[in-house]
Design a protein around this motif. Structure first.
Motif, mmCIF file in Angstrom:
data_model
loop_
_atom_site.group_PDB
_atom_site.id
_atom_site.type_symbol
_atom_site.label_atom_id
_atom_site.label_comp_id
_atom_site.label_asym_id
_atom_site.label_seq_id
_atom_site.Cartn_x
_atom_site.Cartn_y
_atom_site.Cartn_z
ATOM 1 N N UNK A 276 -5.691 22.558 -23.828
ATOM 2 C CA UNK A 276 -4.480 22.613 -24.449
ATOM 3 C C UNK A 276 -3.459 22.068 -23.464
ATOM 4 N N UNK A 277 -3.482 22.216 -22.412
ATOM 5 C CA UNK A 277 -2.604 21.692 -21.306
ATOM 6 C C UNK A 277 -2.373 20.296 -21.013
ATOM 7 N N UNK A 278 -3.713 19.635 -21.505
ATOM 8 C CA UNK A 278 -3.993 18.203 -21.402
ATOM 9 C C UNK A 278 -3.767 17.346 -22.674
ATOM 10 N N UNK B 112 -9.128 9.723 -22.479
ATOM 11 C CA UNK B 112 -8.546 10.832 -21.462
ATOM 12 C C UNK B 112 -9.127 12.258 -21.737
ATOM 13 N N UNK B 113 -9.596 12.377 -22.958
ATOM 14 C CA UNK B 113 -10.197 13.868 -23.486
ATOM 15 C C UNK B 113 -11.546 13.860 -22.962
ATOM 16 N N UNK C 140 -12.543 17.436 -20.768
ATOM 17 C CA UNK C 140 -13.573 18.331 -21.280
ATOM 18 C C UNK C 140 -14.458 18.579 -19.941
ATOM 19 N N UNK C 141 -14.428 17.629 -19.021
ATOM 20 C CA UNK C 141 -14.993 17.971 -17.847
ATOM 21 C C UNK C 141 -14.531 18.883 -16.939
ATOM 22 N N UNK D 154 -22.802 14.126 -23.020
ATOM 23 C CA UNK D 154 -22.566 12.711 -23.301
ATOM 24 C C UNK D 154 -21.326 12.613 -24.333
ATOM 25 N N UNK D 155 -20.247 12.144 -24.061
ATOM 26 C CA UNK D 155 -19.211 11.752 -24.762
ATOM 27 C C UNK D 155 -18.858 10.502 -25.060
ATOM 28 N N UNK D 156 -19.177 9.748 -26.242
ATOM 29 C CA UNK D 156 -18.821 8.468 -26.758
ATOM 30 C C UNK D 156 -17.615 8.381 -27.336
ATOM 31 N N UNK D 157 -17.171 7.117 -27.297
ATOM 32 C CA UNK D 157 -15.880 6.926 -28.079
ATOM 33 C C UNK D 157 -15.996 5.552 -28.815
ATOM 34 N N UNK D 158 -15.518 5.511 -30.024
ATOM 35 C CA UNK D 158 -15.442 4.307 -31.075
ATOM 36 C C UNK D 158 -14.250 4.255 -31.671
#
Length: 789
Positions: A310-312, A362-363, A367-368, A466-470
């Motif tokens: 929430x802070x990010x 940036x998410x 998450x990390x 794994x976090x993929x973005x599209x």
């Protein structure tokens, strides 16, 4: 200086040579076969021992020869009879004449002498310089003295008969060229080419010699080093045994250890100078750099993790809930001693799909932080080589492991968070399809034994998140999309943008501009005005650029007033307050204003909703009829599916003309359907009901309500079929100021994902029949009549 030649023609016997060419001034031995012996005997029978030496040509009779004197007749070392001849001067071969003996006699006509001019002397000097440079390389100092003593240009040119780098054809050309300047010009060109070739050859030879010397030196030094170590009792070689010790000390899986020790054995057998030594060392270094047994401990504080997320980032509740759920399961399994699932890790494969600027990239880092894991980003945009994912074979020069293996090594642990950025931008060409290589990486059932081509070892990726973005999900192959858990980030509402600007963007840009809240204050109304009328995007990138521009201008004002900002008693000046009315001075006039009412003032224009790679947007569809042959004209750079939707819409309206009160004569004209913004390609079936509405509006003269938008695919019998991207379309409708939106009935479940403030501002009406859409979208006929009156 001219050639010494007699003044009149002379009768001489001819000696034809096939092995070499004799030029004036040359002294050469000649083997005496039957024809040569006949010519020499005939010459010796005369008083002056002279004969004419000419080259034997296959294609023609020679034109020129050299008058030569017989210096000596004897035998060679092999016992063969021979004669020593000295060339005197050129002669033109004339007609044959009678003479004694078996030799052929000809009339030898002396060549006219040439007086050397300035050009001839210049060419002679240049040629002499080239010849001397060649002779210096060969250290032929006596020949250099003889060349330097030769001052006659013609004699200097004829000395080329001794040159080994000239061919017999070139020497015959010199013989048949009486003009010394022409001979020297040809010689300068030929000699320059030979010198250049000789310099390149010498350079290559020097480089090869240096390489060989260096290799021999290294070999001797290494042998000496081995001998010294042996004397000191350090019998272990530093190279291979160092690798063996590192492998034994490293905490490697058993199969990896065995493979590494096999490679060390190859290195020991190949030796330090073996051709494969460099490849084996690089492979061993790569294997030892991978953190095979290193893992980080996940945070089990769910409340702290949610607070970190929430802070990010503002909003994005679905992603945050998914990460919190993952943590909750991990924590519960840890408390019960259950660390793996079926012998495999419990990683996750998520796909964050949405328009640019909503915080997907940036998410991943956020998450990390929430998980307490290491983070590494892998940019996939524009990757077209399968080896970028799976690595190169070790047989290739410069082979490297793939990006996944390098990411693990960079992260320093086997359970990092790996962000696969822009996975929809992966392409394919003759080097393979990287998306196909990702199938194994992103499959939780397979990635515990991922095998990189370079390593050729099983790598366990099952504990990696794994976090993929599209941006565009449709561009991802269906097999790859099926392996990922998709979470849609469809953009922010106006309230979300204001909150993000207030809590995140404004503090960041103020820090970059070196401002504080005591110096500049932007009101919330101003932020809302920027979100509504200065930017129209699903994300906040343009919003942040507007804030940066606004603060830069504010810095200029504050700096200008800084000299008068302090009062006499030291009180600070009041902060600079920027309100809605001040935005025109800072940012100019608003770029986006509501245009739906203006565009729908005339019948035949309907407002549709569409989704692009940049998020949702409104789409105006115009229809009109003109006199001419009955036809349907489609413009606006439409795709095949959208063209088919237009034909379906026209067929439906024509079939139901009586139901809608349409004069059939309308369809006897040419009907033109246009979608503005013609430079932008458009496709998809979701504009079907919008086209039907535009056609009915055009045919009946009833305008479409300005506050109404619509989306949905239409069939020939008027059924409204579901579409995709409903949330993004409703957000676009809110930004455009629409208050009523018709959607397919079967899209009602998608309304659960739409923010409550959007549903509060928009009256969403699910529909089954397009006739109901027309009834609610068009103004009543009575209003049309009153307006016309």
């Amino acid at each position: 200086m001219s050639e010494n030649s007699p003044t009149g023609a002379t009768r001489l016997p001819v000696l034809f040579r096939t092995d070499a060419v004799l030029l004036p001034g040359m002294v050469v031995p000649v083997e005496l076969d039957d024809s040569a012996r006949a010519a020499v005997d005939a010459a010796r029978s005369s008083s002056d021992d002279k004969l004419l030496v000419a080259p034997r040509l296959e294609d023609r009779y020679p034109s020129y020869g050299v008058v030569a004197t017989i210096l000596q007749v004897g035998r060679l070392a092999t016992g063969e009879p021979a004669a020593v001849l000295k060339g005197e001067h050129r002669a033109h071969i004339g007609s044959g004449v009678e003479g004694p003996g078996a030799a052929l006699w000809v009339q030898a006509e002396p060549v006219e002498a040439y007086e050397p001019d300035e050009r001839t002397r210049t060419l002679a000097a240049e040629y002499k310089k080239l010849v001397v440079s060649i002779l210096q390389r060969r250290e032929a100092w006596q020949v250099i003295d003889q060349v330097n003593k030769t001052t006659d240009p013609s004699a200097l040119a004829d000395m080329a008969g001794y040159a080994s780098y000239l061919t017999d054809v070139q020497k015959r050309e010199l013989l048949e060229t009486p003009d010394p300047a022409a001979r020297l010009e040809s010689l300068v060109e030929w000699t320059r080419a030979y010198v250049a070739e000789m310099e390149v050859t010498d350079k290559i030879a020097d480089e090869v010699r240096e390489g060989m010397d260096k290799t021999q030196k290294e070999f001797l030094l290494r042998r000496q080093l081995q001998a010294i170590r042996k004397e000191l009792g350090e019998d272990e070689a530093e190279g291979t045994d160092d690798y063996r010790g590192r492998i034994e000390a490293a905490d490697l899986p058993e199969k990896v250890r065995e493979a590494a020790l096999r490679e060390v054995g190859k290195l020991e057998r190949a030796g330090e100078q073996g051709p494969e030594a460099g490849w084996i060392r690089t492979w061993l270094d790569t294997v030892l750099d991978i953190p095979w047994s290193e893992t980080t401990t996940d945070s089990t504080d769910i409340v702290a993790a949610r607070a970190q997320l929430d802070s990010d980032h503002h909003g994005l509740d679905e992603v945050k809930e998914r990460i919190v759920e993952y943590l909750a399961v991990r924590a519960r399994r840890a408390t019960r001693g259950m660390h793996v699932v079926g012998g495999r890790g419990s990683g996750a494969v998520l796909l964050l799909a949405g328009p640019p600027g909503v915080g997907k990239t940036s998410l991943g880092e956020s998450v990390a932080k929430a998980l307490g894991r290491n983070f590494v980003r892998v940019a996939l945009g524009g990757v077209r080589d399968e080896a970028e994912i799976r690595g190169h074979r070790r047989t290739y020069v410069g082979a490297l492991p793939g990006r996944i293996v390098r990411a693990i090594g960079e992260a320093g642990s086997m359970n990092p968070v790996i962000l696969l950025d822009e996975i929809d931008k992966v392409g394919s060409d003759f080097r393979g399809d990287p998306a196909a290589a990702l199938l194994e990486v992103l499959d939780p059932a397979q990635n515990h034994t991922f095998r990189d081509h370079y390593l050729d070892l099983d790598l366990d990726l099952s504990d990696v998140v794994f976090i993929a973005t599209a941006n565009v999900v449709e561009q991802i192959p269906s097999a790859l999309l099926d392996r990922m858990e998709m979470i849609g980030l469809d953009g922010y509402t106006e309230d979300d943008k204001v909150a993000i600007a207030r809590d995140f963007l404004l503090p960041r840009q103020a820090e970059r501009a070196a401002l504080t809240t005591e110096e500049v204050e932007i009101t919330e109304d101003a932020l809302r005005e920027i979100a509504a009328n200065y930017t129209r995007e699903p994300g906040v990138r343009q919003f942040e650029r507007m804030l940066a521009r606004l603060l830069r201008k504010a810095v200029t004002k504050v700096s200008t007033a800084s000299t008068t900002g302090e009062s006499a008693d030291g009180d600070k000046a009041a902060p600079l307050v920027i309100d809605t009315a001040d935005l025109v001075d800072y940012l100019g006039r608003p770029r986006f204003t509501p245009e739906t009412a203006e565009r729908t003032e005339v019948p035949g224009v309907a407002t549709g909703l569409a989704v692009t790679g940049l998020g949702g947007d409104v789409l105006f569809i115009e229809a009109s009829s003109v006199d001419g042959k009955p036809d349907l004209v489609l413009t606006g750079q439409l795709g095949d599916v959208m063209k088919e939707s237009a034909r379906i819409a026209l067929s439906y309206v024509r079939a139901n003309a009586e139901r809608f009160g349409i004069d059939p004569a309308v369809f006897e004209k040419s009907i033109h359907v246009h979608v503005p913004a013609g430079a932008v390609p458009k496709d998809g079936p979701s504009a079907g009901i919008t086209m039907v509405t535009a056609l009915v509006s055009m045919a009946t003269g009833r305008r479409v309500r300005a506050e109404v938008g619509m989306t949905g695919e239409v069939t020939l019998n008027g059924r409204v079929l579901p579409i995709g991207g409903l949330k993004q379309k409703l957000l676009a409708a809110q930004r455009a100021g629409l208050t009523t939106v018709f959607v397919p009935k079967r899209n009602e479940p998608d309304l659960d994902d739409v923010p409550a403030e959007v549903l509060k501002d928009i009256d969403v009406r699910p529909m089954v029949d397009v006739a109901d859409v027309i009834a609610g979208a068009l103004e009543p006929a009575a209003e049309v009549t009153t307006a016309a009156a």
